[in-house]
Design an enzyme around this catalytic site. Structure first.
Site, PDB file in Angstrom:
ATOM      1  N   LYS A 242      35.287  43.416  39.851  1.00  0.00           N
ATOM      2  CA  LYS A 242      35.255  43.892  41.248  1.00  0.00           C
ATOM      3  C   LYS A 242      34.588  45.264  41.394  1.00  0.00           C
ATOM      4  O   LYS A 242      33.375  45.369  41.312  1.00  0.00           O
ATOM      5  CB  LYS A 242      36.674  43.892  41.816  1.00  0.00           C
TER       6      LYS A 242
ATOM      7  N   THR B 284      26.157  33.791  26.085  1.00  0.00           N
ATOM      8  CA  THR B 284      24.727  34.111  26.016  1.00  0.00           C
ATOM      9  C   THR B 284      24.480  35.543  26.469  1.00  0.00           C
ATOM     10  O   THR B 284      23.826  36.321  25.788  1.00  0.00           O
ATOM     11  CB  THR B 284      23.919  33.152  26.925  1.00  0.00           C
TER      12      THR B 284
ATOM     13  N   PHE C 162      47.989  36.621  40.059  1.00  0.00           N
ATOM     14  CA  PHE C 162      46.674  35.973  40.191  1.00  0.00           C
ATOM     15  C   PHE C 162      45.748  36.548  39.122  1.00  0.00           C
ATOM     16  O   PHE C 162      45.596  37.757  38.999  1.00  0.00           O
ATOM     17  CB  PHE C 162      46.070  36.229  41.573  1.00  0.00           C
TER      18      PHE C 162
ATOM     19  N   ASP D 259      45.933  43.377  33.968  1.00  0.00           N
ATOM     20  CA  ASP D 259      44.794  42.861  34.735  1.00  0.00           C
ATOM     21  C   ASP D 259      44.506  43.808  35.901  1.00  0.00           C
ATOM     22  O   ASP D 259      45.185  43.789  36.924  1.00  0.00           O
ATOM     23  CB  ASP D 259      45.124  41.441  35.231  1.00  0.00           C
TER      24      ASP D 259
HETATM   25  C1  LIG Z   1      43.938  40.622  39.510  1.00  0.00           C
HETATM   26  C2  LIG Z   1      42.790  39.673  39.518  1.00  0.00           C
HETATM   27  N1  LIG Z   1      42.400  39.097  38.364  1.00  0.00           N
HETATM   28  C3  LIG Z   1      41.365  38.249  38.315  1.00  0.00           C
HETATM   29  C4  LIG Z   1      40.664  37.931  39.448  1.00  0.00           C
HETATM   30  C5  LIG Z   1      39.517  36.966  39.375  1.00  0.00           C
HETATM   31  O1  LIG Z   1      38.328  37.625  39.645  1.00  0.00           O
HETATM   32  P1  LIG Z   1      37.055  36.774  40.103  1.00  0.00           P
HETATM   33  O2  LIG Z   1      37.368  36.213  41.438  1.00  0.00           O
HETATM   34  O3  LIG Z   1      35.959  37.802  40.120  1.00  0.00           O
HETATM   35  O4  LIG Z   1      36.863  35.749  39.051  1.00  0.00           O
HETATM   36  C6  LIG Z   1      41.026  38.498  40.673  1.00  0.00           C
HETATM   37  C7  LIG Z   1      40.311  38.147  41.909  1.00  0.00           C
HETATM   38  O5  LIG Z   1      40.724  38.393  42.997  1.00  0.00           O
HETATM   39  C8  LIG Z   1      42.114  39.386  40.717  1.00  0.00           C
HETATM   40  O6  LIG Z   1      42.525  39.944  41.868  1.00  0.00           O
END
Ligand SMILES: Cc1ncc(COP(=O)(O)O)c(C=O)c1O
Length: 506
Positions: free
Chosen positions: A368, A392, A230, A324
């Protein structure tokens, strides 16, 4: 300085006072005089200490939450809102709701609350002069930054940068914006290498990209990601996301972006690495994006050796490795960054230090728990021309100030070490508890999860435990995930264990 800020501060304090008074009188007048509002009269803000235990007087969501959800749904999306919280009465690890319940929070705004509610360091900092101008206006940082921005990045945000990633690009606040921009940086670098590092885009490239066509638009290039991964819900990030179909359905996707299998067991790792090696050997792959623990997909883990191999494969094929850490970052796994676990098992100490540098991803995204979003990157990923990674706002000083309080507090209070200790305690206790239906109890630090037999059993457990005053979350098909704040202690873990044991027979 003083005379510029004093009137603003005065205004903010007056406004905050009016807001508090309004909130208090609303609490006294609008709540039904029922058991649902036992503690609303004690709503002095900020609260000064944590409750000893959860206190629940209604089902959660209670009647006031349900009513607010109904009203919200008339004007916006409310179907994802679990309950309405009361920020004025939440403190530490405990979230208060609008029905007068106080719950131990082990989910913390979907893993995004590092220091718990209303942390004194944060409240103190928020009243300091340094925050005031940034409350008054949000600057377009890429266009004109205040002087302190340089120091904020250098001495705070970069003080926790992963090894070898000496630069940072702040983005607009959500994890998806961090991921989108990191992906772009990977494509831009790949094309620059192909073109020859000093060459500018050709006239033909500049013309064709205006029609979304090759050779200017790198349409045949792609970013690879893992099944069950994700990475967000915007366009590029959504094409890399593969956890649930409902996130993706109906939205145009980058059709040629490959999905790699993620190992189900350690035995499966070799097969998955072979597939990765084969797919990434295609020179059109610019990036591989991976979470150190596939979180939304159901807390899927792989061994450090698997990630070391991935690093080696991406380096060999000149594919940018984007780690990520939007969900795993900032301490929750018992390391500041979860990918720091990748050097585990490298036997001798000197080799492990070298391995840590060798293993550093090319980019690491965060959001987060940092409260601010962006990505760390190796200097070679800075595009040759300006305005290619830009928006921006390009970050937000207020959120960066928040991040700096978080970083200072995590370091001063040794919160990563605490997470490691509490996490080990909690994981062992869960593994020994042998409750009916719980399986695959796994985790690092307090980033812990377990499976239930079905999605329905999982959802029932979450609802039952919440109705007894503890908030936990769901992920994947039938996984329960724990995402407490970094200030979660053994005494909080004991309450969580007690409620899980109550809800599940032996
Ligand atoms: C690993 C990871 N990447 C990206 C995101 C996307 O973050 P956001 O919901 O703040 O756009 C999340 C959200 O849960 C995530 O767990």
């Amino acid at each position: 300085m003083q005379c510029v800020h004093a009137p603003i501060r005065c205004f903010i304090h007056r406004a905050a006072f009016r807001w508090r008074r309004a909130a208090c009188s609303a609490a006294h007048t609008s709540r039904a005089p029922s058991a649902a509002s036992p503690s609303s009269s004690s709503s002095a803000y900020p609260p000064v200490q944590e409750p000893e235990r959860p206190a629940v007087h209604t089902l959660v969501p209670g009647p006031r939450s349900l009513e607010l959800a109904r009203e919200l749904q008339e004007v916006s999306e409310a179907r994802t809102v679990q309950f309405f919280h009361d920020p004025l009465r939440s403190y530490g690890n405990y979230v208060a709701d609008v029905d007068g319940n106080v719950l131990l929070d082990a989910f913390c705004f979907i893993a995004s609350l590092p220091l718990g509610y209303n942390h004194p360091n944060m409240l103190r900092a928020a009243q300091s002069e340094a925050w005031l101008p940034h409350l008054a206006q949000r600057p377009a940082l890429g266009y004109s930054a205040p002087p302190e921005w340089v120091q904020l990045l250098r001495t705070k945000i970069l003080s926790v940068a992963p090894q070898g990633l000496d630069m940072v690009q702040m983005t607009c606040g959500c994890g998806a914006s961090a991921v989108e921009n990191a992906l772009k940086a990977a494509f831009i670098r790949k094309r620059a290498i192909e073109r020859g590092n000093d060459a500018e885009p050709t006239v033909e490239e500049l013309a064709s990209c205006m029609h979304n066509a090759e050779p200017g638009s790198a349409n045949s290039m792609c970013a690879a990601s893992f099944e069950h991964g994700f990475h967000g819900r915007l366009f590029g990030s959504l094409s890399a996301t593969r956890s649930k179909p409902i996130h993706k359905v109906d939205v145009p996707a980058f059709a040629n972006w490959p999905a790699l299998p993620f190992p189900v067991t350690e035995k499966d790792e070799e097969r998955c690495l072979e597939v990765a090696d084969r797919v990434l050997s295609d020179r059109r792959v610019a990036a591989l994006i991976v979470e150190p623990i596939l979180s939304e997909g159901g807390d899927l883990h792989a061994s450090p050796a698997f990630f070391r191999q991935l690093r080696e494969i991406t380096r060999r094929h000149q594919v940018a490795l984007i780690c990520d850490e939007v969900q795993t970052g900032v301490g929750a796994t018992g390391r500041f960054w979860a990918h720091e676990h990748w050097s585990e098992g490298v036997s001798d100490r000197a080799a492990a230090v070298d391995a840590a540098a060798e293993l550093a991803p090319d980019m690491v995204t965060f959001a987060k728990k940092m409260q601010a979003s962006g990505f760390y990157f190796k200097p070679e990923y800075l595009p040759r021309q300006a305005y290619r990674i830009f928006s921006t706002w390009s970050g937000d000083p207020l959120r960066a100030l928040q991040a700096s309080v978080i970083i200072d507090t995590v370091c001063a209070d040794r919160l990563v070490e605490r997470v490691e200790d509490v996490g080990t305690y909690l994981l062992q206790a869960l593994q020994q508890s042998r409750r009916a239906g719980m399986s695959k109890i796994r985790g690092r630090g307090t980033f812990i999860a377990f499976d239930m037999p079905t999605a329905a059993a999982r959802d029932k457990l979450i609802a039952d435990v919440r109705n007894r005053g503890v908030v936990i979350g769901a992920s994947g098909e039938r996984t329960v995930r724990l995402r407490p704040a970094l200030v979660f202690e053994r005494k909080h873990a004991d309450i969580l264990l007690e409620e899980l044991q109550y809800a599940l027979p032996e």
